[in-house]
Design a protein around this motif. Structure first.
Motif, PDB file in Angstrom:
ATOM      1  N   GLY A 166     -28.563  70.055   9.400  1.00 33.53           N
ATOM      2  CA  GLY A 166     -27.548  70.921   9.970  1.00 33.53           C
ATOM      3  C   GLY A 166     -28.102  72.258  10.405  1.00 33.53           C
ATOM      4  N   GLN A 167     -29.111  72.735   9.681  1.00 33.86           N
ATOM      5  CA  GLN A 167     -29.739  74.006  10.034  1.00 33.86           C
ATOM      6  C   GLN A 167     -30.458  73.946  11.377  1.00 33.86           C
ATOM      7  N   LYS A 168     -30.714  72.738  11.851  1.00 34.46           N
ATOM      8  CA  LYS A 168     -31.402  72.574  13.133  1.00 34.46           C
ATOM      9  C   LYS A 168     -30.418  72.485  14.298  1.00 34.46           C
ATOM     10  N   ASP A 169     -29.129  72.494  13.979  1.00 34.53           N
ATOM     11  CA  ASP A 169     -28.090  72.373  15.009  1.00 34.53           C
ATOM     12  C   ASP A 169     -27.513  73.756  15.309  1.00 34.53           C
ATOM     13  N   PRO A 170     -27.906  74.364  16.438  1.00 36.66           N
ATOM     14  CA  PRO A 170     -27.447  75.732  16.748  1.00 36.66           C
ATOM     15  C   PRO A 170     -25.927  75.854  16.813  1.00 36.66           C
ATOM     16  N   ALA A 171     -25.251  74.820  17.318  1.00 35.82           N
ATOM     17  CA  ALA A 171     -23.791  74.879  17.435  1.00 35.82           C
ATOM     18  C   ALA A 171     -23.147  74.906  16.059  1.00 35.82           C
ATOM     19  N   LEU A 172     -23.703  74.131  15.124  1.00 37.49           N
ATOM     20  CA  LEU A 172     -23.169  74.085  13.762  1.00 37.49           C
ATOM     21  C   LEU A 172     -23.428  75.412  13.047  1.00 37.49           C
ATOM     22  N   VAL A 173     -24.609  75.944  13.222  1.00 38.74           N
ATOM     23  CA  VAL A 173     -24.949  77.238  12.612  1.00 38.74           C
ATOM     24  C   VAL A 173     -24.014  78.318  13.140  1.00 38.74           C
ATOM     25  N   ARG A 174     -23.768  78.292  14.434  1.00 34.76           N
ATOM     26  CA  ARG A 174     -22.882  79.304  15.023  1.00 34.76           C
ATOM     27  C   ARG A 174     -21.455  79.141  14.516  1.00 34.76           C
ATOM     28  N   ASP A 175     -20.954  77.925  14.482  1.00 30.02           N
ATOM     29  CA  ASP A 175     -19.566  77.693  14.107  1.00 30.02           C
ATOM     30  C   ASP A 175     -19.282  78.130  12.678  1.00 30.02           C
ATOM     31  N   PHE A 176     -20.213  77.840  11.760  1.00 30.75           N
ATOM     32  CA  PHE A 176     -19.983  78.185  10.355  1.00 30.75           C
ATOM     33  C   PHE A 176     -20.575  79.542   9.972  1.00 30.75           C
ATOM     34  N   SER A 177     -21.089  80.272  10.951  1.00 37.47           N
ATOM     35  CA  SER A 177     -21.307  81.703  10.781  1.00 37.47           C
ATOM     36  C   SER A 177     -19.957  82.317  11.115  1.00 37.47           C
ATOM     37  N   THR A 178     -19.165  82.580  10.096  1.00 37.34           N
ATOM     38  CA  THR A 178     -17.723  82.687  10.287  1.00 37.34           C
ATOM     39  C   THR A 178     -17.252  83.907  11.070  1.00 37.34           C
ATOM     40  N   MET A 179     -18.144  84.868  11.329  1.00 33.37           N
ATOM     41  CA  MET A 179     -17.721  85.966  12.197  1.00 33.37           C
ATOM     42  C   MET A 179     -17.432  85.428  13.601  1.00 33.37           C
ATOM     43  N   ASN A 180     -18.006  84.259  13.949  1.00 32.86           N
ATOM     44  CA  ASN A 180     -17.766  83.652  15.257  1.00 32.86           C
ATOM     45  C   ASN A 180     -16.480  82.835  15.284  1.00 32.86           C
TER      46      ASN A 180
END
Length: 485
Positions: free
Chosen positions: A175-189
């Protein structure tokens, strides 16, 4: 005698404090793989908080970041529930579903436990703060908190600027290799205007484990830029993980700060009349700073008072037309408005539909408006193919008026043609259809277009959006109609 009286008062005071927690028990979650520890106060205020311990998603620090808060909260009449969730081990659905299950139990048991189901907050610590922010931004309306308290939260899932192992444990190495997943669960986004609950963020300036500037501060910025209610307390020292521990240098100040923030929160009454404000940027409050407090729905709340609960479900640029550039019924706000189960719905759409690129589909405006109405009031769908006169007679024979009451608000005038918005189309195209549909199905029309026509001085320079005075004017018009009804 005076001395003995003071001693007696002191003893009574101690006994009173000791008696604040009336009942403690545990409930299994996720088939017994997780649990919720429940602390019910002796004198419930109606408020509840679901606690989420930290631990980097690798362990649960459920003492000073969990149960230790129970005494102080129960003394304030707040029911407290600590969720000892399953660790994700790369499967984020495990802790998320455990917390959501805990929320369902609390709200489903609200009447038995003396809780107002619309005054249930979440309080998370570190990685638990991240999980709390996920529930606040990603979960469905029925399990979303009414407010959030985030202690030194992990917010970013980018391990370069956050706590590495929280990121890896939550998303997994893949999951850490998936930029979209990292962005989505970086909750400020994932913060959503009007939809993400008010938040209080607590941290120490010298936190070395979870950098405050790239985590808690980012969430605060996202909330503030969205116009959502958010407060932040950053203490000079304390590093990471102080929680409710009395060893924290600023412990008493922390309790005072949290207490004051909680005391300032006004929860809706359990039997309040629910008013859903559906609309575009004019409802959303575009151009009005802190629209959550100064937009027309917020002002309407103040004018209607405590017997009502008004929520803003406006989304900028949206259309009634499903073939428009940004259809409202595709939005999370629409799903939330339905889940809100309103008693009254104010529909104010049509301004963006007047643009030529949208109005080319004008033949479908009526059916799309009817689709929204039938979704809110399924009982009306049976009359779609009937002539208006027969519908009127059929509705007159109905035993009782169905809920919600639906008000169609005509668009306010477009004083300029900014963004291709066309007032002639609004006047001669949109409004006549609204009036015909309202007449057929026995709905009310609030003619904002006429009543706002002399208020050009109450709009922003774009000629489209009301300023704060214009928002107050809209609230005045609508409140007068609702009170008269």
């Amino acid at each position: 005698m005076k001395r003995y009286t003071l001693i007696l008062l002191a003893v009574c005071s101690v006994l009173s404090v000791l008696a604040q927690t009336a009942r403690t028990f545990k409930l299994p979650l996720a088939d017994g793989q997780a649990e919720m520890v429940c602390f019910l106060p002796e004198q419930p205020s109606g408020r509840a908080i679901v606690g989420i311990p930290g631990g980097g998603y690798s362990v649960l620090s459920n003492n000073h970041e969990g149960t230790m808060a129970s005494k102080w909260l129960n003394q304030r009449g707040i029911a407290y529930f600590v969720v000892n969730y399953r660790l994700p081990n790369g499967d984020r659905t495990r802790p998320i579903s455990d917390v959501e299950q805990g929320f369902r139990i609390v709200r489903d048991s609200a009447q038995v436990w003396g809780i107002n189901p619309r005054d249930v907050g979440i309080m998370g610590f570190s990685a638990g703060g991240h999980l709390a922010s996920v529930i606040s931004t990603h979960s469905a309306f029925d399990v979303r908190p009414d407010f959030s308290i985030l202690f030194y939260p992990v917010i970013s899932m980018d391990e370069r600027v956050s706590h590495k192992w929280s990121c890896i444990n939550f998303l997994g190495k893949e999951g850490q290799k998936d930029p979209a997943l990292v962005r989505d669960f970086s909750t400020m986004n994932a913060v959503r205007r009007h939809l993400t609950p008010p938040a209080l963020i607590v941290s120490a300036s010298d936190d070395r484990l979870v950098p405050f500037v790239t985590n808690g501060l980012e969430y605060y910025k996202a909330m503030r830029l969205a116009g959502n209610e958010c407060a932040m307390y950053v203490y000079p020292t304390g590093d990471h993980g102080f929680g409710f521990g009395p060893w924290f240098k600023y412990h008493q100040q922390l309790l005072t700060d949290i207490g004051n923030w909680l005391d300032a929160r006004q929860a809706p009454k359990t039997d309040a009349i629910r008013v859903a404000c559906i609309g575009n940027s004019i409802t959303d409050g575009h151009g009005i700073d802190m629209a959550s407090a100064n937009g027309y729905p917020a002002v309407l709340q103040k004018k209607l008072g405590k017997e009502y609960w008004v929520k803003n479900f406006g989304v900028s640029a949206r259309t009634m037309l499903n073939k428009g550039d940004y259809p409202y019924m595709n939005e999370q706000a629409w799903r939330d408005a339905l889940a809100f189960k309103p008693d009254i719905v104010l529909i104010k759409l049509g301004t963006n539909d007047s643009k030529p690129e949208n109005w080319q589909y004008n033949a479908e405006f009526r059916q799309d408006l009817e689709q929204m109405i039938f979704t809110l009031r399924p009982d009306l769908a049976q009359y779609a193919s009937m002539p208006a006169k027969k519908v009127k007679k059929a509705l007159a024979k109905a035993s009782a008026p169905a809920k919600p009451q639906i008000y169609l608000c005509t668009p306010i005038p477009a004083f300029k043609s900014t963004w291709n918005i066309n007032d002639s189309v609004i006047t001669n195209g949109v409004i006549p259809i609204q009036e015909e549909v309202a007449q057929k199905y026995g709905l009310k029309v609030i003619d904002l277009h006429t009543l706002f026509s002399g208020d050009e001085d109450k709009v922003l320079p774009d000629g489209i959006h009301p300023d704060d005075k214009g928002a107050a004017r809209m609230a005045d018009i609508i409140a007068e109609v609702l009170k008269a009804e």
